[in-house]
Design a protein around this motif. Structure first.
Motif, short mmCIF file in Angstrom:
data_model
loop_
_atom_site.label_atom_id
_atom_site.label_comp_id
_atom_site.label_asym_id
_atom_site.label_seq_id
_atom_site.Cartn_x
_atom_site.Cartn_y
_atom_site.Cartn_z
N GLY A 16 -51.05 -1.30 18.61
CA GLY A 16 -50.73 -1.95 17.43
C GLY A 16 -51.81 -1.55 16.21
N ASN A 17 -52.86 -0.86 16.56
CA ASN A 17 -53.95 -0.58 15.50
C ASN A 17 -53.43 0.66 14.82
N ASP A 18 -54.10 0.92 13.55
CA ASP A 18 -54.05 2.18 12.79
C ASP A 18 -54.92 3.03 13.10
N VAL A 60 -40.67 13.17 15.06
CA VAL A 60 -41.79 12.36 15.16
C VAL A 60 -41.51 11.12 14.54
N PRO A 61 -41.97 9.83 15.19
CA PRO A 61 -41.89 8.64 14.60
C PRO A 61 -42.54 8.37 13.36
N ASN A 62 -41.86 7.87 12.34
CA ASN A 62 -42.50 7.62 10.97
C ASN A 62 -43.66 6.93 10.92
N ARG A 63 -44.25 6.47 12.08
CA ARG A 63 -45.50 5.74 12.29
C ARG A 63 -46.72 7.06 12.22
N PHE A 64 -46.18 8.45 12.22
CA PHE A 64 -47.06 9.52 12.18
C PHE A 64 -47.17 9.95 10.50
N SER A 65 -48.02 9.94 10.11
CA SER A 65 -47.87 10.47 8.62
C SER A 65 -49.19 11.35 8.47
N PRO A 66 -48.80 12.71 8.06
CA PRO A 66 -49.73 13.74 7.90
C PRO A 66 -50.08 13.74 6.30
N LYS A 67 -51.29 14.09 6.01
CA LYS A 67 -51.60 14.15 4.61
C LYS A 67 -52.56 15.52 4.47
N SER A 68 -52.27 16.30 3.50
CA SER A 68 -53.08 17.30 3.13
C SER A 68 -53.45 17.43 1.78
N SER A 80 -49.49 1.47 13.74
CA SER A 80 -49.18 0.78 14.85
C SER A 80 -49.01 1.26 16.33
N LEU A 81 -50.08 1.72 16.52
CA LEU A 81 -50.28 2.66 17.67
C LEU A 81 -49.56 2.05 18.85
N GLU A 82 -48.85 2.84 19.88
CA GLU A 82 -48.31 2.41 21.22
C GLU A 82 -48.94 3.24 22.31
N LEU A 83 -48.44 2.54 23.36
CA LEU A 83 -49.13 3.08 24.56
C LEU A 83 -48.64 4.60 24.76
N GLY A 84 -47.29 4.94 24.38
CA GLY A 84 -46.99 6.42 24.53
C GLY A 84 -47.54 7.43 23.66
N ASP A 85 -48.52 6.85 22.70
CA ASP A 85 -49.06 7.93 21.72
C ASP A 85 -50.20 8.53 22.34
N SER A 86 -50.74 7.84 23.55
CA SER A 86 -51.82 8.53 24.28
C SER A 86 -51.46 9.90 24.47
N ALA A 87 -52.43 10.83 24.39
CA ALA A 87 -52.19 12.27 24.48
C ALA A 87 -53.40 12.86 23.74
N VAL A 88 -53.26 14.25 23.73
CA VAL A 88 -54.33 15.09 23.13
C VAL A 88 -53.66 15.79 21.85
N GLY A 106 -59.52 19.42 19.77
CA GLY A 106 -58.43 18.50 20.30
C GLY A 106 -59.18 16.93 20.04
N THR A 107 -58.17 16.14 19.99
CA THR A 107 -58.79 14.76 19.75
C THR A 107 -57.93 13.94 20.87
N GLN A 108 -58.61 13.47 21.96
CA GLN A 108 -58.21 12.67 22.94
C GLN A 108 -57.85 11.20 22.74
N LEU A 109 -56.66 10.95 22.40
CA LEU A 109 -56.42 9.41 21.89
C LEU A 109 -55.94 8.78 23.32
N SER A 110 -56.41 7.61 23.51
CA SER A 110 -56.05 6.67 24.38
C SER A 110 -55.76 5.23 23.80
N VAL A 111 -54.65 4.72 24.07
CA VAL A 111 -54.09 3.50 23.40
C VAL A 111 -53.99 2.54 24.59
N LEU A 112 -54.67 1.48 24.35
CA LEU A 112 -54.90 0.39 25.69
C LEU A 112 -53.95 -0.73 25.43
#
Lengths: 112, 108
Positions: A16-18, A60-68, A80-88, A106-112
């Motif tokens: 649920g965090n951003d 990609v879910p629109n919860r993901f927004s790139p900015k350049s 609104s992070l979800e468990l399935g977002d856990s990845a590198v 890489g960034t190791q993202l772990s959603v608990l």
């Protein structure tokens, strides 16, 4: 000097965090990418920007927004992070017309 | 769907032996690339072979490409423990598409 640098290296957060991941390249490349690597090491492209313009936006879910903000930076914000977002998550860059990609570490993202 | 699929998924050999990894792809390509990923690190480009080339060498690396079979192979000769890593092939016109890699373990 690191060619493609991304921060943070590790990100542990609650559902649920951003959160945001930052990426910078000092190679003078005009194209930057975000890739997601799952637990089976399958690497999938998410976005690609050329000179700050979005040129690839895979499913990609629109919860993901790139900015350049400029062609040396490509950040990834995830709502609104979800468990399935856990990845590198890997940032990469290249010069359009030259096929070789340069990756960040890489960034190791772990959603608990 | 994956553009490149590597085979085998895992390979374990003794130092000094040769390691061969294969890659199959689905659509037409302009070139095919091989990358290496050490544990906990990003991918590093190893070698690129163009669609009109059949074989390419770089140091201890030898890459072949068979466009009629839509396949490529990466040979690492005289392997070293430091070659332990995952190896990925990648191809694609508009964007590079990767497979899930071959995990190579070289035992000292």
């Amino acid at each position: 000097d690191t060619a493609v640098s991304q921060t943070p290296k590790y990100l542990v957060t609650q559902m649920g965090n951003d959160k945001s991941i930052k990426c910078e390249q000092n190679l003078g490349h005009d194209t930057m990418y975000w890739y997601k690597q799952d637990s089976k090491k399958f690497l999938k492209i998410m976005f690609s920007y050329n000179n700050k313009e979005l040129i690839i936006n895979e499913t990609v879910p629109n919860r993901f927004s790139p900015k350049s903000p400029d062609k040396a930076h490509l950040n990834l914000h995830i709502n609104s992070l979800e468990l399935g977002d856990s990845a590198v998550y890997f940032c990469a860059s290249s010069q359009l017309g030259r096929e070789k990609l340069f990756f960040g570490s890489g960034t190791q993202l772990s959603v608990l | 769907s994956q553009q490149g699929e590597e085979d085998p998924q895992a390979l374990s050999i003794q130092e000094g032996e040769n390691a061969t990894m294969n890659c199959s792809y689905k659509t037409s390509i302009n070139n095919l690339q091989w990358y290496r990923q050490n544990s906990g690190r990003g991918l590093v480009h190893l070698i690129l072979i163009r669609s009109n080339e059949r074989e390419k060498h770089s140091g201890r690396l030898r890459v072949t490409l068979d466009t009629s079979k839509k396949s490529s192979s990466l040979l690492i000769t005289a392997s070293r423990a430091a070659d332990t890593a995952s190896y990925f092939c990648a191809s694609g016109a508009r964007q590079l598409t990767f497979g899930s890699g071959t995990q190579l373990t070289v035992l000292p």
